[in-house]
Design a protein around this motif. Sequence first.
Motif, PDB file in Angstrom:
ATOM      1  N   SER A 172      10.417  -1.579  -1.651  1.00 59.64           N
ATOM      2  CA  SER A 172       9.405  -2.083  -0.714  1.00 59.64           C
ATOM      3  C   SER A 172       7.978  -1.841  -1.200  1.00 59.64           C
ATOM      4  CB  SER A 172       9.590  -1.415   0.655  1.00 59.64           C
ATOM      5  OG  SER A 172       9.450  -0.004   0.544  1.00 59.64           O
ATOM      6  N   ASN A 173       7.838  -1.267  -2.406  1.00 62.52           N
ATOM      7  CA  ASN A 173       6.514  -0.954  -2.937  1.00 62.52           C
ATOM      8  C   ASN A 173       6.093  -1.949  -4.012  1.00 62.52           C
ATOM      9  OD1 ASN A 173       6.111   1.424  -1.398  1.00 62.52           O
ATOM     10  ND2 ASN A 173       7.318   2.607  -2.859  1.00 62.52           N
ATOM     11  N   PRO A 174       4.853  -2.456  -3.965  1.00 62.43           N
ATOM     12  CA  PRO A 174       4.389  -3.351  -5.033  1.00 62.43           C
ATOM     13  C   PRO A 174       4.248  -2.573  -6.339  1.00 62.43           C
ATOM     14  CG  PRO A 174       2.559  -2.722  -3.628  1.00 62.43           C
ATOM     15  CD  PRO A 174       3.797  -2.179  -2.972  1.00 62.43           C
ATOM     16  N   ASN A 175       4.685  -3.165  -7.435  1.00 63.40           N
ATOM     17  CA  ASN A 175       4.539  -2.490  -8.732  1.00 63.40           C
ATOM     18  C   ASN A 175       3.715  -3.288  -9.738  1.00 63.40           C
ATOM     19  OD1 ASN A 175       6.351  -4.466  -9.391  1.00 63.40           O
ATOM     20  ND2 ASN A 175       8.019  -3.090  -9.974  1.00 63.40           N
ATOM     21  N   SER A 176       3.412  -4.567  -9.418  1.00 65.71           N
ATOM     22  CA  SER A 176       2.548  -5.343 -10.297  1.00 65.71           C
ATOM     23  C   SER A 176       2.062  -6.587  -9.562  1.00 65.71           C
ATOM     24  CB  SER A 176       3.282  -5.749 -11.573  1.00 65.71           C
ATOM     25  OG  SER A 176       4.273  -6.714 -11.313  1.00 65.71           O
ATOM     26  N   PHE A 177       1.004  -7.185 -10.101  1.00 69.35           N
ATOM     27  CA  PHE A 177       0.570  -8.482  -9.596  1.00 69.35           C
ATOM     28  C   PHE A 177      -0.025  -9.295 -10.738  1.00 69.35           C
ATOM     29  CE2 PHE A 177      -3.134  -5.741  -8.849  1.00 69.35           C
ATOM     30  CZ  PHE A 177      -4.180  -6.498  -9.350  1.00 69.35           C
ATOM     31  N   THR A 178      -0.052 -10.612 -10.554  1.00 65.89           N
ATOM     32  CA  THR A 178      -0.568 -11.532 -11.569  1.00 65.89           C
ATOM     33  C   THR A 178      -1.746 -12.299 -11.002  1.00 65.89           C
ATOM     34  OG1 THR A 178       1.644 -11.785 -12.536  1.00 65.89           O
ATOM     35  CG2 THR A 178       0.000 -13.453 -13.096  1.00 65.89           C
ATOM     36  N   TYR A 179      -2.819 -12.330 -11.781  1.00 64.97           N
ATOM     37  CA  TYR A 179      -4.044 -13.031 -11.376  1.00 64.97           C
ATOM     38  C   TYR A 179      -4.652 -13.673 -12.613  1.00 64.97           C
ATOM     39  CZ  TYR A 179      -9.028 -13.497 -10.174  1.00 64.97           C
ATOM     40  OH  TYR A 179     -10.308 -13.969  -9.998  1.00 64.97           O
ATOM     41  N   LYS A 180      -4.838 -15.006 -12.562  1.00 64.86           N
ATOM     42  CA  LYS A 180      -5.381 -15.759 -13.694  1.00 64.86           C
ATOM     43  C   LYS A 180      -4.611 -15.461 -14.985  1.00 64.86           C
ATOM     44  CE  LYS A 180     -10.069 -16.352 -11.896  1.00 64.86           C
ATOM     45  NZ  LYS A 180      -9.893 -17.777 -11.593  1.00 64.86           N
ATOM     46  N   LYS A 181      -3.295 -15.445 -14.887  1.00 63.92           N
ATOM     47  CA  LYS A 181      -2.363 -15.225 -16.008  1.00 63.92           C
ATOM     48  C   LYS A 181      -2.431 -13.814 -16.580  1.00 63.92           C
ATOM     49  CE  LYS A 181      -2.276 -20.095 -17.382  1.00 63.92           C
ATOM     50  NZ  LYS A 181      -2.446 -21.071 -18.491  1.00 63.92           N
ATOM     51  N   ASN A 182      -3.187 -12.920 -15.934  1.00 63.54           N
ATOM     52  CA  ASN A 182      -3.239 -11.522 -16.356  1.00 63.54           C
ATOM     53  C   ASN A 182      -2.341 -10.689 -15.459  1.00 63.54           C
ATOM     54  OD1 ASN A 182      -5.282 -11.686 -18.474  1.00 63.54           O
ATOM     55  ND2 ASN A 182      -6.725 -12.138 -16.834  1.00 63.54           N
ATOM     56  N   ASN A 183      -1.653  -9.726 -16.072  1.00 64.63           N
ATOM     57  CA  ASN A 183      -0.749  -8.865 -15.318  1.00 64.63           C
ATOM     58  C   ASN A 183      -1.387  -7.500 -15.097  1.00 64.63           C
ATOM     59  OD1 ASN A 183       1.772  -6.720 -15.461  1.00 64.63           O
ATOM     60  ND2 ASN A 183       2.243  -8.575 -14.303  1.00 64.63           N
ATOM     61  N   TYR A 184      -1.263  -6.992 -13.869  1.00 58.08           N
ATOM     62  CA  TYR A 184      -1.790  -5.680 -13.487  1.00 58.08           C
ATOM     63  C   TYR A 184      -0.648  -4.815 -12.986  1.00 58.08           C
ATOM     64  CZ  TYR A 184      -6.423  -7.921 -13.554  1.00 58.08           C
ATOM     65  OH  TYR A 184      -7.555  -8.594 -13.924  1.00 58.08           O
ATOM     66  N   GLN A 185      -0.592  -3.574 -13.469  1.00 48.47           N
ATOM     67  CA  GLN A 185       0.448  -2.637 -13.071  1.00 48.47           C
ATOM     68  C   GLN A 185      -0.062  -1.711 -11.964  1.00 48.47           C
ATOM     69  OE1 GLN A 185       3.583  -2.884 -14.561  1.00 48.47           O
ATOM     70  NE2 GLN A 185       2.625  -4.677 -15.499  1.00 48.47           N
ATOM     71  N   LEU A 186       0.756  -1.536 -10.927  1.00 49.10           N
ATOM     72  CA  LEU A 186       0.410  -0.654  -9.812  1.00 49.10           C
ATOM     73  C   LEU A 186       1.307   0.582  -9.829  1.00 49.10           C
ATOM     74  CD1 LEU A 186       0.191  -3.261  -6.908  1.00 49.10           C
ATOM     75  CD2 LEU A 186      -1.722  -2.136  -8.004  1.00 49.10           C
ATOM     76  N   ALA A 187       0.727   1.727  -9.509  1.00 47.02           N
ATOM     77  CA  ALA A 187       1.508   2.950  -9.323  1.00 47.02           C
ATOM     78  C   ALA A 187       1.351   3.402  -7.880  1.00 47.02           C
ATOM     79  CB  ALA A 187       1.053   4.044 -10.279  1.00 47.02           C
ATOM     80  N   ILE A 188       2.477   3.763  -7.245  1.00 46.29           N
ATOM     81  CA  ILE A 188       2.485   4.191  -5.845  1.00 46.29           C
ATOM     82  C   ILE A 188       2.941   5.641  -5.768  1.00 46.29           C
ATOM     83  CG2 ILE A 188       3.451   3.791  -3.541  1.00 46.29           C
ATOM     84  CD1 ILE A 188       1.808   1.459  -4.391  1.00 46.29           C
ATOM     85  N   GLN A 189       2.205   6.432  -5.001  1.00 49.72           N
ATOM     86  CA  GLN A 189       2.615   7.815  -4.757  1.00 49.72           C
ATOM     87  C   GLN A 189       2.297   8.172  -3.314  1.00 49.72           C
ATOM     88  OE1 GLN A 189       0.931  10.656  -7.465  1.00 49.72           O
ATOM     89  NE2 GLN A 189       1.871  12.420  -6.456  1.00 49.72           N
ATOM     90  N   GLY A 190       3.306   8.626  -2.585  1.00 46.33           N
ATOM     91  CA  GLY A 190       3.089   9.014  -1.195  1.00 46.33           C
ATOM     92  C   GLY A 190       2.567   7.882  -0.336  1.00 46.33           C
ATOM     93  N   GLU A 191       3.063   6.678  -0.560  1.00 41.90           N
ATOM     94  CA  GLU A 191       2.671   5.477   0.198  1.00 41.90           C
ATOM     95  C   GLU A 191       1.238   5.036  -0.071  1.00 41.90           C
ATOM     96  OE1 GLU A 191       4.313   5.025   4.279  1.00 41.90           O
ATOM     97  OE2 GLU A 191       4.812   7.160   4.073  1.00 41.90           O
ATOM     98  N   ASN A 192       0.660   5.456  -1.193  1.00 47.15           N
ATOM     99  CA  ASN A 192      -0.683   5.054  -1.581  1.00 47.15           C
ATOM    100  C   ASN A 192      -0.699   4.505  -3.003  1.00 47.15           C
ATOM    101  OD1 ASN A 192      -2.052   5.931   0.827  1.00 47.15           O
ATOM    102  ND2 ASN A 192      -1.859   8.038   0.098  1.00 47.15           N
ATOM    103  N   VAL A 193      -1.542   3.501  -3.248  1.00 47.57           N
ATOM    104  CA  VAL A 193      -1.740   2.976  -4.600  1.00 47.57           C
ATOM    105  C   VAL A 193      -2.639   3.951  -5.353  1.00 47.57           C
ATOM    106  CG1 VAL A 193      -2.654   1.081  -5.991  1.00 47.57           C
ATOM    107  CG2 VAL A 193      -1.507   0.587  -3.825  1.00 47.57           C
ATOM    108  N   THR A 194      -2.086   4.630  -6.357  1.00 51.09           N
ATOM    109  CA  THR A 194      -2.854   5.669  -7.052  1.00 51.09           C
ATOM    110  C   THR A 194      -3.448   5.200  -8.374  1.00 51.09           C
ATOM    111  OG1 THR A 194      -0.782   6.495  -8.019  1.00 51.09           O
ATOM    112  CG2 THR A 194      -1.584   7.567  -5.991  1.00 51.09           C
TER     113      THR A 194
END
Length: 254
Positions: free
Chosen positions: A116-138
């Motif tokens: 249920s946690n986002p781990n990445s997103f794509t914007y203008k063909k660029n990929n961004y990695q997300l890290a989640i800790q304790g229900e927060n994007v860190t």
Amino acid sequence: MNKLSYILFSILCVSACGPDLSPDKYLVKSIVLNTYEEYDFQYAGGKLIGIEGTDSIRLSYTYYKDSVSIKHTKTGRLFQTTRLTYSGGVLAKVKVKWLFDKIWYKDSISFTYSGSNPNSFTYKKNNYQLAIQGENVTSIKKGVLGIGGTYAITYDPITNPFKSVYWLDQFLMPSGFTTALQLKSISRYFSKNNISTVSATILGITELEKYSYIYLHGILPKSISVNVESGKTKYENVVFIFDIQYANKSASGF
């Protein structure tokens, strides 16, 4: 009841009958931004249906089975639409369409998840990695190794009233014929707590933002300010939000 007992009873009643200290029982009623514009939040049937500003800007929300449509108007004229699309109960894509110089442009951002946690997103063909800790994007990193830039975010322990609320603090901010990516907006939307610091490192240059809050009853942010350090340049007590008013959900049809 004698006089002493009555006094003790009154003190206990004041202590027990004060504000309900559960942030989940409150919703945002209005905000005043650093532009001095005030925006009123309107609800119906347990959902946000509109945001009305003193600058004549209005956001109108329409709910469908797997999406939400938001119309942005100014003095009644449509200048932007936003579509939030959900898959399996999580936000999968945000599409924006806006008017600039009599031409309509469009852009989008897509999310992928681990559980249920986002781990990445794509914007203008660029990929961004997300890290989640304790229900927060860190952290947010552009590219697999973060070569295009990294963002580290910390949080305080207080509940964020804008979690899962898509409002004027939008992911993609139209600017001319393109959009500007708002990483702090993404962090606020997906995070349980309020942002304390954001450290951004891009092309070897680091910028640090430190947020400070005045809290209502110790559970609800009333105003938000930020100190910014970029190289040798410092900006102190820059206001992000002047004032936030709240209403009790039980008294608002929730």
